[in-house]
Scaffold this motif. Sequence first.
Motif, PDB file in Angstrom:
ATOM      1  N   GLY A 164       0.825  -1.215   0.000  1.00 40.08           N
ATOM      2  CA  GLY A 164       0.000   0.000   0.000  1.00 40.08           C
ATOM      3  C   GLY A 164       0.853   1.256   0.000  1.00 40.08           C
ATOM      4  N   ALA A 165       1.957   1.243   0.737  1.00 36.66           N
ATOM      5  CA  ALA A 165       2.820   2.423   0.818  1.00 36.66           C
ATOM      6  C   ALA A 165       3.481   2.695  -0.539  1.00 36.66           C
ATOM      7  N   ALA A 166       3.939   1.627  -1.195  1.00 32.00           N
ATOM      8  CA  ALA A 166       4.575   1.796  -2.509  1.00 32.00           C
ATOM      9  C   ALA A 166       3.544   2.267  -3.535  1.00 32.00           C
ATOM     10  N   PHE A 167       2.330   1.720  -3.420  1.00 36.80           N
ATOM     11  CA  PHE A 167       1.219   2.116  -4.302  1.00 36.80           C
ATOM     12  C   PHE A 167       0.951   3.614  -4.155  1.00 36.80           C
ATOM     13  N   GLU A 168       0.925   4.093  -2.913  1.00 36.36           N
ATOM     14  CA  GLU A 168       0.677   5.518  -2.677  1.00 36.36           C
ATOM     15  C   GLU A 168       1.800   6.361  -3.266  1.00 36.36           C
ATOM     16  N   TYR A 169       3.023   5.867  -3.094  1.00 37.42           N
ATOM     17  CA  TYR A 169       4.138   6.648  -3.637  1.00 37.42           C
ATOM     18  C   TYR A 169       4.036   6.728  -5.160  1.00 37.42           C
ATOM     19  N   LEU A 170       3.705   5.588  -5.780  1.00 31.86           N
ATOM     20  CA  LEU A 170       3.591   5.546  -7.243  1.00 31.86           C
ATOM     21  C   LEU A 170       2.615   6.613  -7.744  1.00 31.86           C
ATOM     22  N   PHE A 171       1.422   6.659  -7.144  1.00 33.42           N
ATOM     23  CA  PHE A 171       0.405   7.576  -7.681  1.00 33.42           C
ATOM     24  C   PHE A 171       0.649   9.023  -7.262  1.00 33.42           C
ATOM     25  N   ASN A 172       1.338   9.235  -6.157  1.00 27.52           N
ATOM     26  CA  ASN A 172       1.717  10.604  -5.809  1.00 27.52           C
ATOM     27  C   ASN A 172       2.808  11.109  -6.740  1.00 27.52           C
ATOM     28  N   LEU A 173       3.710  10.191  -7.106  1.00 25.33           N
ATOM     29  CA  LEU A 173       4.759  10.530  -8.066  1.00 25.33           C
ATOM     30  C   LEU A 173       4.125  10.890  -9.413  1.00 25.33           C
ATOM     31  N   GLU A 174       3.165  10.050  -9.842  1.00 27.69           N
ATOM     32  CA  GLU A 174       2.496  10.286 -11.130  1.00 27.69           C
ATOM     33  C   GLU A 174       1.803  11.650 -11.117  1.00 27.69           C
ATOM     34  N   HIS A 175       1.170  11.954  -9.984  1.00 32.64           N
ATOM     35  CA  HIS A 175       0.468  13.244  -9.828  1.00 32.64           C
ATOM     36  C   HIS A 175       1.470  14.402  -9.910  1.00 32.64           C
ATOM     37  N   GLU A 176       2.606  14.216  -9.246  1.00 36.29           N
ATOM     38  CA  GLU A 176       3.625  15.272  -9.223  1.00 36.29           C
ATOM     39  C   GLU A 176       4.197  15.506 -10.629  1.00 36.29           C
ATOM     40  N   LEU A 177       4.400  14.413 -11.379  1.00 39.07           N
ATOM     41  CA  LEU A 177       4.932  14.552 -12.747  1.00 39.07           C
ATOM     42  C   LEU A 177       3.938  15.311 -13.630  1.00 39.07           C
ATOM     43  N   ARG A 178       2.651  15.044 -13.407  1.00 41.72           N
ATOM     44  CA  ARG A 178       1.626  15.787 -14.173  1.00 41.72           C
ATOM     45  C   ARG A 178       1.655  17.253 -13.772  1.00 41.72           C
ATOM     46  N   ARG A 179       1.751  17.479 -12.465  1.00 41.43           N
ATOM     47  CA  ARG A 179       1.732  18.869 -11.958  1.00 41.43           C
ATOM     48  C   ARG A 179       2.905  19.675 -12.533  1.00 41.43           C
ATOM     49  N   GLN A 180       4.031  18.975 -12.709  1.00 36.26           N
ATOM     50  CA  GLN A 180       5.229  19.648 -13.202  1.00 36.26           C
ATOM     51  C   GLN A 180       5.268  19.698 -14.734  1.00 36.26           C
ATOM     52  N   GLY A 181       4.250  19.126 -15.371  1.00 37.88           N
ATOM     53  CA  GLY A 181       4.152  19.190 -16.831  1.00 37.88           C
ATOM     54  C   GLY A 181       5.116  18.278 -17.574  1.00 37.88           C
ATOM     55  N   VAL A 182       5.565  17.188 -16.913  1.00 44.42           N
ATOM     56  CA  VAL A 182       6.549  16.309 -17.574  1.00 44.42           C
ATOM     57  C   VAL A 182       6.055  14.860 -17.681  1.00 44.42           C
ATOM     58  N   ARG A 183       4.761  14.647 -17.424  1.00 49.16           N
ATOM     59  CA  ARG A 183       4.261  13.266 -17.392  1.00 49.16           C
ATOM     60  C   ARG A 183       4.515  12.533 -18.700  1.00 49.16           C
ATOM     61  N   ASP A 184       4.430  13.271 -19.847  1.00 47.29           N
ATOM     62  CA  ASP A 184       4.578  12.618 -21.150  1.00 47.29           C
ATOM     63  C   ASP A 184       5.997  12.118 -21.393  1.00 47.29           C
ATOM     64  N   ARG A 185       6.960  12.539 -20.570  1.00 48.17           N
ATOM     65  CA  ARG A 185       8.348  12.060 -20.771  1.00 48.17           C
ATOM     66  C   ARG A 185       8.705  10.942 -19.792  1.00 48.17           C
ATOM     67  N   ALA A 186       7.689  10.486 -19.026  1.00 50.55           N
ATOM     68  CA  ALA A 186       7.990   9.480 -18.001  1.00 50.55           C
ATOM     69  C   ALA A 186       7.314   8.159 -18.316  1.00 50.55           C
ATOM     70  N   ARG A 187       8.072   7.062 -18.141  1.00 50.04           N
ATOM     71  CA  ARG A 187       7.481   5.722 -18.195  1.00 50.04           C
ATOM     72  C   ARG A 187       7.420   5.245 -16.741  1.00 50.04           C
ATOM     73  N   LEU A 188       6.237   4.880 -16.298  1.00 48.22           N
ATOM     74  CA  LEU A 188       6.073   4.430 -14.915  1.00 48.22           C
ATOM     75  C   LEU A 188       5.808   2.932 -14.902  1.00 48.22           C
ATOM     76  N   VAL A 189       6.597   2.195 -14.100  1.00 49.68           N
ATOM     77  CA  VAL A 189       6.429   0.742 -14.036  1.00 49.68           C
ATOM     78  C   VAL A 189       6.328   0.328 -12.569  1.00 49.68           C
ATOM     79  N   TRP A 190       5.330  -0.460 -12.288  1.00 46.81           N
ATOM     80  CA  TRP A 190       5.118  -1.005 -10.936  1.00 46.81           C
ATOM     81  C   TRP A 190       5.644  -2.425 -10.917  1.00 46.81           C
ATOM     82  N   ILE A 191       6.395  -2.774  -9.870  1.00 46.19           N
ATOM     83  CA  ILE A 191       6.847  -4.163  -9.729  1.00 46.19           C
ATOM     84  C   ILE A 191       6.447  -4.634  -8.340  1.00 46.19           C
ATOM     85  N   SER A 192       5.870  -5.828  -8.271  1.00 50.23           N
ATOM     86  CA  SER A 192       5.350  -6.253  -6.971  1.00 50.23           C
ATOM     87  C   SER A 192       5.345  -7.767  -6.828  1.00 50.23           C
TER      88      SER A 192
END
Lengths: 48, 485
Positions: free
Chosen positions: B181-209
């Motif tokens: 759950g903690a890693a999941f929260e970090y993942l989506f907060n990171l994704e939110h932050e990348l969108r906020r900073q206007g760089v989401r389109d340059r990021a590939r996000l991968v979850w491993i579990s």
Amino acid sequence: MAIRKPFEQSYYPPVPTRWTKYWRTNLAWQFIRFIVLNVKMLRMVRRH
Amino acid sequence: MSRLLILGAGIAGHTAAMHARHRLPSPHEVVVVSPNSQWNWIPSNIWVGTGFMKPEQVTFPLAPVYEKLGIPFHQARAVSLHPDGSADRPAPHVTIEYTSPDRQGQTADLDYDFLINATGPRLNFGATKGLGPEAHSLSVCTYGHASQTAAALQQSIQRMKRGDRQTFLIGTGHGSCTCQGAAFEYLFNLEHELRRQGVRDRARLVWISNEAELGDFGMGGMFLRRGGYVTHSRVFTESLFTERGVEWITRAHVREVAPGETSYETLDGENASITHDFAMLLPPFTGVGLRAFQRDGRDITADLFAPSQFMFVDGDYRKKAFDAWAPEDWPETYQSPRYTNIFAVGIAFAPPHPISKPMTSVTGTPISPTPPRTGMPSGVMARHVALNIVDMMTGKAEAPTRKASMAHMGAACIASAGADLVHGTAVSMTVFPIVPDFNKYPDTGRDLRYTSGEIGLAGHWIKHALHYAFLYKAKANPLWIAVPE
Ligand SMILES: Cc1cc2nc3c(=O)[nH]c(=O)nc-3n(C[C@H](O)[C@H](O)[C@H](O)COP(=O)(O)OP(=O)(O)OC[C@H]3O[C@@H](n4cnc5c(N)ncnc54)[C@H](O)[C@@H]3O)c2cc1C
């Protein structure tokens, strides 16, 4: 949202419509959900 | 006069100390031993890891709070338990080693009448080669780690602003991890932050579990009533991953993290690797490695602690097949079966078995989550144990009377998916009971009236409000007792 290509993992899950997403951050509706969620959680807390 | 000694001042230990001190008449003592001078609201560390909060916003010094409450505080780590005393010190005692700058390295023995072990987890980065902030991956488990992670994230964002592409790998760093759950929260907060900073389109996000499926969270997932169906949390989790454009690798045991590359094995025996620019991978947990000795010096650590170094309590630890697991296996009073004046709460107690079905790869590697013990159950069991001990210390009871089994307890959990007062979201979940009970609820193991999940801004407001409420409570401010665990 990921581009949906057949047989890729993102092809199958349900994806929210714009309408669903809109309600997730609609202030009035979320205020109601805020109350409902708090009641739900307090009910849970009171069970022990 | 008798003394309750509490080892650890995290969510469980601090809760136990405050409730015990509140209820105990004054000749009795409550004493706390913990190596860190600060209290940390760990759930908000994920926000430190994205830069939404600073470490000072999730911590405060413990000593003034304990002074206000009349609780002697030793900034030290417990090293060994001597439940029958020792040759030169007949009373049960704990040997501690100070970590405060003024007494660093000095040792002392503290006697006790009752003992609560609330020492939480040791972050076992060593289990995977190259894992952890001292090697090649990042973490958000402590506020220090989270602050390092925020700095690394800023560097990645700067690179993306200059036009580079970046791959972010987020998840669990070993096949036996918990706390997805903690890693999941970090993942989506990171994704939110990348969108906020206007760089989401340059990021590939991968979850491993190490979860067999998304949405397992170490508790076999949960079933929810939605849209006329009873649906597994996997569906909703996959939906969120797809909506936010995150790829996922499940059933994975990370074997090694090298600079920029992580190799892993999956349940079907595949060996693969993924290259990345940024990896935040949680470590597996063990107990903190307390030792125990009999009066004659004989080492009885293996009698008090499981091989995982978590403490045996009143659970049923006999090895059983998945189908034979029962709610009654789970501890109720958290009392040591060998010493009735010793208890373990929070992450420090040994669970009798996992909650998710154990899985092993074709090559024999166990790859499945160990059971989560989140903040709410940790706090609830700590309060129950503290009040039971108070009754025993004051002669009101001879044995624990209150029970707090995770098989009869529900949990509310808010998983942040982006921090912003207007555009933020969080997944709000309630489950009852935490450990499924297939005798009582044969279809899904849980009561569907009390098991729910939804995503929205309201969840973020609650998570944010809880951050302040729990810090307020932990500081023992007026009416703290009215804030539930
Ligand atoms: C990043 C992250 C996010 C999380 N988010 C959530 C969330 O949103 N919701 C939720 O419910 N749960 C969450 N959790 C889980 C939650 O933090 C734990 O359930 C909770 O902290 C467990 O409490 P504890 O007291 O058992 O352990 P801890 O809080 O870890 O406390 C252990 C204490 O023992 C002390 N200690 C260590 N060694 C010794 C020793 N030898 N002697 C004496 N003391 C010692 C430590 O310094 C500490 O004070 C999260 C966990 C992480 C890592």
